[in-house]
Design a protein around this motif. Structure first.
Motif, mmCIF file in Angstrom:
data_model
loop_
_atom_site.group_PDB
_atom_site.id
_atom_site.type_symbol
_atom_site.label_atom_id
_atom_site.label_comp_id
_atom_site.label_asym_id
_atom_site.label_seq_id
_atom_site.Cartn_x
_atom_site.Cartn_y
_atom_site.Cartn_z
ATOM 1 N N GLU A 82 1.616 -0.613 -7.971
ATOM 2 C CA GLU A 82 0.344 0.091 -7.050
ATOM 3 C C GLU A 82 -0.255 0.887 -7.755
ATOM 4 O OE1 GLU A 82 2.053 2.783 -3.851
ATOM 5 O OE2 GLU A 82 4.484 2.602 -5.737
ATOM 6 N N LYS A 122 -5.699 3.781 -0.294
ATOM 7 C CA LYS A 122 -4.255 2.441 -0.412
ATOM 8 C C LYS A 122 -4.249 1.026 -0.227
ATOM 9 C CE LYS A 122 0.745 2.854 -0.440
ATOM 10 N NZ LYS A 122 0.760 2.069 -1.899
ATOM 11 N N SER A 123 -3.870 0.811 -1.146
ATOM 12 C CA SER A 123 -4.601 -1.159 -1.620
ATOM 13 C C SER A 123 -2.621 -1.203 -1.011
ATOM 14 C CB SER A 123 -4.254 -1.526 -2.850
ATOM 15 O OG SER A 123 -3.633 -2.786 -3.059
ATOM 16 N N TRP A 144 -12.870 -4.291 -1.830
ATOM 17 C CA TRP A 144 -12.990 -2.522 -3.003
ATOM 18 C C TRP A 144 -14.421 -2.112 -2.657
ATOM 19 C CZ3 TRP A 144 -8.678 -1.287 -6.909
ATOM 20 C CH2 TRP A 144 -7.172 -1.035 -6.449
ATOM 21 N N SER A 146 -5.209 1.855 -6.740
ATOM 22 C CA SER A 146 -5.847 2.207 -6.089
ATOM 23 C C SER A 146 -6.808 2.810 -6.326
ATOM 24 C CB SER A 146 -5.407 3.034 -4.665
ATOM 25 O OG SER A 146 -4.416 2.367 -3.989
ATOM 26 N N LYS A 193 -3.301 5.975 -5.457
ATOM 27 C CA LYS A 193 -3.416 5.470 -3.833
ATOM 28 C C LYS A 193 -4.736 6.758 -4.480
ATOM 29 C CE LYS A 193 -2.464 7.672 0.568
ATOM 30 N NZ LYS A 193 -1.114 8.390 1.523
ATOM 31 N N TRP A 226 -12.342 1.406 -7.228
ATOM 32 C CA TRP A 226 -11.224 1.937 -6.110
ATOM 33 C C TRP A 226 -11.147 0.945 -4.633
ATOM 34 C CZ3 TRP A 226 -16.048 3.695 -5.929
ATOM 35 C CH2 TRP A 226 -16.926 3.696 -4.551
ATOM 36 N N ARG A 227 -10.290 1.104 -3.687
ATOM 37 C CA ARG A 227 -9.914 1.000 -2.555
ATOM 38 C C ARG A 227 -10.643 1.770 -1.448
ATOM 39 N NH1 ARG A 227 -6.266 -1.390 1.921
ATOM 40 N NH2 ARG A 227 -7.650 -2.271 2.780
#
Length: 174
Positions: A159, A101-102, A78, A161, A126, A96-97
């Motif tokens: 979820e 999407k993580s 990340w 990201s 996302k 963020w990643r």
């Protein structure tokens, strides 16, 4: 008792544009004394609470802290990006990643700022990647306070990201 004040864009385009403009101004490298920086870190599963923090601004005036617990998979790379405005009165922190999407299942998250108060905060399930756009969490899944963007227990769907925070320097009492 007064209702808590909302500090996020509830779908209004004016607030979103204001936040995007503020972010663009805060991250302008051309005249800024303190260049924006991006630091990579690992998000680790295992259900244990982890934290990552970074300082920015003159004299490390601001701090952004990301605290989380996640399950499943393996470590993910990340990034945390930080920037200050030319006058050092505004601070941005984006977590963020980069792959969008993580695949980790987050049991909790909290992104907090020190030295500033949040003017805009948003969480995404996302992150934008290639031709895909950011997908925000539903309003009921997270909350924004003066100093943090955090999951809402029982409502957060695990979820995450991306997190975005735009904050203004805290007023200091004389």
């Amino acid at each position: 008792m007064a209702a808590p004040r909302e500090r996020r864009d509830g779908g209004g385009s004016a607030s979103l544009w204001a936040a995007l403009l503020l972010t663009a101004v805060a991250l302008r490298p051309a005249e800024a004394v303190f260049e924006p920086m991006t630091v990579a870190f690992d998000v680790r599963p295992g259900g244990v609470v982890h934290s990552f923090s970074q300082n920015a601004g003159p004299g490390d005036k601001y701090t952004c802290v990301f605290t989380y617990a996640s399950q499943g998979g393996t470590n993910e790379k990340w990034q945390m990006s930080l920037g200050t405005s030319e006058d050092s009165q505004h601070f941005t922190c984006t977590i963020w990643r980069p792959q969008g999407k993580s695949y980790l299942y987050f049991t909790q998250f909290k992104a907090e700022v020190r030295g500033a108060e949040i003017e805009y905060g948003m969480a995404y399930s996302k992150a934008a990647f290639e031709r895909e756009s950011d997908v925000p969490l539903k309003n009921e899944e997270f909350e924004v306070t003066k100093t943090a963007v955090a999951h809402r227990p029982g409502a957060f769907k695990a979820e995450l990201s991306k997190l975005v925070i735009v904050a203004k320097a805290s007023r200091s009492e004389l």
